[in-house]
Motif scaffolding. Structure first.
Motif, PDB file in Angstrom:
ATOM      1  N   TRP A  70       0.847  -1.201   0.000  1.00  0.00           N
ATOM      2  CA  TRP A  70       0.000   0.000   0.000  1.00  0.00           C
ATOM      3  C   TRP A  70       0.871   1.234   0.000  1.00  0.00           C
ATOM      4  CZ3 TRP A  70      -5.343  -0.333  -0.037  1.00  0.00           C
ATOM      5  CH2 TRP A  70      -5.872  -1.620   0.180  1.00  0.00           C
ATOM      6  N   LYS A  71       0.239   2.376  -0.233  1.00  0.00           N
ATOM      7  CA  LYS A  71       0.962   3.640  -0.098  1.00  0.00           C
ATOM      8  C   LYS A  71       0.110   4.644   0.637  1.00  0.00           C
ATOM      9  CE  LYS A  71      -0.348   6.584  -3.765  1.00  0.00           C
ATOM     10  NZ  LYS A  71       0.018   7.340  -4.964  1.00  0.00           N
ATOM     11  N   ALA A  72       0.782   5.480   1.405  1.00  0.00           N
ATOM     12  CA  ALA A  72       0.121   6.641   1.998  1.00  0.00           C
ATOM     13  C   ALA A  72       0.400   7.805   1.067  1.00  0.00           C
ATOM     14  CB  ALA A  72       0.689   6.907   3.379  1.00  0.00           C
ATOM     15  N   GLY A  73      -0.517   8.727   0.967  1.00  0.00           N
ATOM     16  CA  GLY A  73      -0.314   9.879   0.091  1.00  0.00           C
ATOM     17  C   GLY A  73      -0.825  11.141   0.747  1.00  0.00           C
ATOM     18  N   VAL A 115       7.197  12.638 -10.566  1.00  0.00           N
ATOM     19  CA  VAL A 115       7.916  11.764  -9.648  1.00  0.00           C
ATOM     20  C   VAL A 115       8.099  12.423  -8.293  1.00  0.00           C
ATOM     21  CG1 VAL A 115       9.168  10.601 -11.507  1.00  0.00           C
ATOM     22  CG2 VAL A 115      10.230  12.507 -10.329  1.00  0.00           C
ATOM     23  N   GLU A 116       8.186  11.575  -7.287  1.00  0.00           N
ATOM     24  CA  GLU A 116       8.370  12.067  -5.922  1.00  0.00           C
ATOM     25  C   GLU A 116       9.176  11.048  -5.115  1.00  0.00           C
ATOM     26  OE1 GLU A 116       4.269  12.793  -5.097  1.00  0.00           O
ATOM     27  OE2 GLU A 116       3.856  10.722  -4.539  1.00  0.00           O
ATOM     28  N   CYS A 117       9.909  11.565  -4.112  1.00  0.00           N
ATOM     29  CA  CYS A 117      10.794  10.742  -3.291  1.00  0.00           C
ATOM     30  C   CYS A 117      10.073  10.335  -2.008  1.00  0.00           C
ATOM     31  CB  CYS A 117      12.019  11.548  -2.866  1.00  0.00           C
ATOM     32  SG  CYS A 117      12.918  12.231  -4.240  1.00  0.00           S
ATOM     33  N   GLU A 118      10.173   9.055  -1.669  1.00  0.00           N
ATOM     34  CA  GLU A 118       9.470   8.560  -0.489  1.00  0.00           C
ATOM     35  C   GLU A 118      10.342   7.570   0.284  1.00  0.00           C
ATOM     36  OE1 GLU A 118       5.420   7.510  -1.097  1.00  0.00           O
ATOM     37  OE2 GLU A 118       5.187   8.915  -2.773  1.00  0.00           O
ATOM     38  N   VAL A 119      10.048   7.429   1.557  1.00  0.00           N
ATOM     39  CA  VAL A 119      10.672   6.370   2.347  1.00  0.00           C
ATOM     40  C   VAL A 119       9.699   5.188   2.338  1.00  0.00           C
ATOM     41  CG1 VAL A 119      11.512   5.686   4.632  1.00  0.00           C
ATOM     42  CG2 VAL A 119      11.857   8.044   3.820  1.00  0.00           C
ATOM     43  N   LEU A 148      11.111   5.831  -5.363  1.00  0.00           N
ATOM     44  CA  LEU A 148      10.721   6.918  -6.246  1.00  0.00           C
ATOM     45  C   LEU A 148       9.341   6.520  -6.763  1.00  0.00           C
ATOM     46  CD1 LEU A 148      12.383   9.369  -7.395  1.00  0.00           C
ATOM     47  CD2 LEU A 148      12.711   7.987  -9.424  1.00  0.00           C
ATOM     48  N   GLU A 149       8.352   7.337  -6.485  1.00  0.00           N
ATOM     49  CA  GLU A 149       7.029   7.009  -7.019  1.00  0.00           C
ATOM     50  C   GLU A 149       6.778   7.829  -8.279  1.00  0.00           C
ATOM     51  OE1 GLU A 149       3.359   7.646  -4.721  1.00  0.00           O
ATOM     52  OE2 GLU A 149       2.374   6.267  -6.113  1.00  0.00           O
ATOM     53  N   VAL A 150       6.247   7.163  -9.312  1.00  0.00           N
ATOM     54  CA  VAL A 150       5.793   7.876 -10.507  1.00  0.00           C
ATOM     55  C   VAL A 150       4.279   7.940 -10.387  1.00  0.00           C
ATOM     56  CG1 VAL A 150       5.801   7.948 -13.027  1.00  0.00           C
ATOM     57  CG2 VAL A 150       7.686   6.805 -11.808  1.00  0.00           C
ATOM     58  N   ILE A 151       3.768   9.101  -9.987  1.00  0.00           N
ATOM     59  CA  ILE A 151       2.313   9.218  -9.870  1.00  0.00           C
ATOM     60  C   ILE A 151       1.756   9.707 -11.192  1.00  0.00           C
ATOM     61  CG2 ILE A 151       2.093   9.565  -7.374  1.00  0.00           C
ATOM     62  CD1 ILE A 151       1.915  12.590  -7.966  1.00  0.00           C
ATOM     63  N   ASP A 152       0.482   9.454 -11.385  1.00  0.00           N
ATOM     64  CA  ASP A 152      -0.168   9.882 -12.618  1.00  0.00           C
ATOM     65  C   ASP A 152      -1.636  10.145 -12.349  1.00  0.00           C
ATOM     66  OD1 ASP A 152      -0.543  10.457 -15.267  1.00  0.00           O
ATOM     67  OD2 ASP A 152      -0.936   8.378 -15.825  1.00  0.00           O
ATOM     68  N   SER A 241       5.468   5.782   2.242  1.00  0.00           N
ATOM     69  CA  SER A 241       4.924   6.684   3.274  1.00  0.00           C
ATOM     70  C   SER A 241       4.499   8.052   2.750  1.00  0.00           C
ATOM     71  CB  SER A 241       5.942   6.842   4.404  1.00  0.00           C
ATOM     72  OG  SER A 241       7.172   7.309   3.908  1.00  0.00           O
ATOM     73  N   GLY A 242       4.688   8.315   1.449  1.00  0.00           N
ATOM     74  CA  GLY A 242       4.201   9.578   0.883  1.00  0.00           C
ATOM     75  C   GLY A 242       5.333  10.507   0.470  1.00  0.00           C
ATOM     76  N   GLY A 243       5.066  11.292  -0.552  1.00  0.00           N
ATOM     77  CA  GLY A 243       6.075  12.209  -1.103  1.00  0.00           C
ATOM     78  C   GLY A 243       6.531  13.223  -0.066  1.00  0.00           C
ATOM     79  N   ILE A 244       7.857  13.398   0.010  1.00  0.00           N
ATOM     80  CA  ILE A 244       8.450  14.326   0.968  1.00  0.00           C
ATOM     81  C   ILE A 244       8.353  15.756   0.436  1.00  0.00           C
ATOM     82  CG2 ILE A 244      10.657  14.986   2.051  1.00  0.00           C
ATOM     83  CD1 ILE A 244      11.319  11.893   1.986  1.00  0.00           C
TER      84      ILE A 244
HETATM   85 MG    MG Z   1       3.329   9.199  -3.446  1.00  0.00          MG
END
Ligand code: MG
Ligand code: OOG
Length: 272
Positions: A70-73, A115-119, A148-152, A241-244
């Motif tokens: 899963w991902k938190a956003g 793109v966004e950086c996440e832990v 690295l998440e590629v969101i769309d 855990s979501g984009g920093i």
């Molecule tokens: Mg994200």
């Protein structure tokens, strides 16, 4: 006054959930933009958004995807401000959304790639809400790694509200795990610096405290939300855990490097 749109109560009937799910699924699989769902259903609640997301998950799994986590956003202020939604949410992740680090990622199937950086966390124990805390999460964590998440977002002009983005699986598209995996007890997860470079220039930087003061708080939030949806977090899950920082738009030809303090770096390039 209680904000009715933010409740887990639902207003859509089964047929409407399936219709909206098909609309989102079409936009995701054929890469076209759609108007936010609340234009047609202004009374849609958060519960309705998760009902559409659950139907999407059911169909993905039926078509051969494996749920891997899963991902938190919308867990950092930068992300909330960027999209104008001031509330964290969750989405599901499957094996087919994963891409290897150092690979060429095609933007062909994507509408508005960013793109966004996440832990990311990999769990050694299962977790269940309610009342899951940051401490529970840390105890149940096997190791952490950068992602690295590629969101769309599939919504026209990257414009949406909370109910619509939740229905669109919180804009999930692709993700890249990599860098250097570490045991969480060896790090202070709330003070990790992150730098994102695009074509050799720094385009975003931040620190992991931006994610609800500590990224494990985002995982606790996710576990408690899963409880409300009647789900638990199984051991072995991969959880982001979501984009920093805010998300950065990408196009074919772009080279991205995400550098994480203590966790190494991830690089990818985008192609047609
Ligand atoms: Mg994200
Ligand atoms: C929503 C996706 C949220 C995050 O890390 O905040 C998300 C969006 O920005 O389209 O993945």
């Amino acid at each position: 006054m209680k904000n009715l749109k933010m409740t887990m109560e639902t207003t859509l009937n089964r047929e409407e959930v399936v219709r909206l799910c098909e609309r989102v699924e079409g936009a995701q699989t054929r890469a076209y933009a759609i108007p936010k769902l609340t234009n047609e259903y202004p009374r849609m609640t958060l519960g309705d958004g998760y009902a559409v997301q659950a139907e999407l998950r059911r169909r993905f799994i039926e078509s051969g995807h494996k749920l891997i986590g899963w991902k938190a956003g919308l867990t950092s202020k930068a992300k909330m401000e960027q999209v104008g939604v001031h509330h964290p949410g969750i989405g599901f992740l499957t094996d087919k959304m994963a891409r290897p680090e150092n690979s060429a990622i095609s933007t062909a199937g994507l509408v508005h790639p960013r793109v966004e950086c996440e832990v990311a966390f990999v769990m050694k124990d299962s977790l269940q809400g309610p009342n899951c805390t940051k401490e529970d999460v840390l105890k149940a964590t096997d190791y952490v790694l950068p992602a690295l998440e590629v969101i769309d977002s599939r919504y026209s002009g990257f414009k949406f509200d909370f109910q619509s983005v939740v229905a669109d699986n919180s804009s999930s598209a692709l993700y890249v795990g990599g860098g250097r995996a570490r045991y969480q007890e060896e790090l202070d997860l709330s003070t990790l610096g992150v730098v994102l470079e695009k074509n050799g220039e720094i385009v975003a930087l931040g620190a992991s405290a931006a994610v609800l003061s500590h990224p494990a708080n985002a995982i606790a939030m996710l576990v408690n939300l899963l409880f409300e949806l009647g789900e638990t977090l199984p051991s072995g899950s991969f959880v982001m855990s979501g984009g920093i920082t805010e998300a950065i738009p990408v196009k074919p030809g772009d080279n991205l490097i995400a550098r994480f303090q203590e966790l190494g770096s991830i690089s990818v390039r985008f192609v047609e």
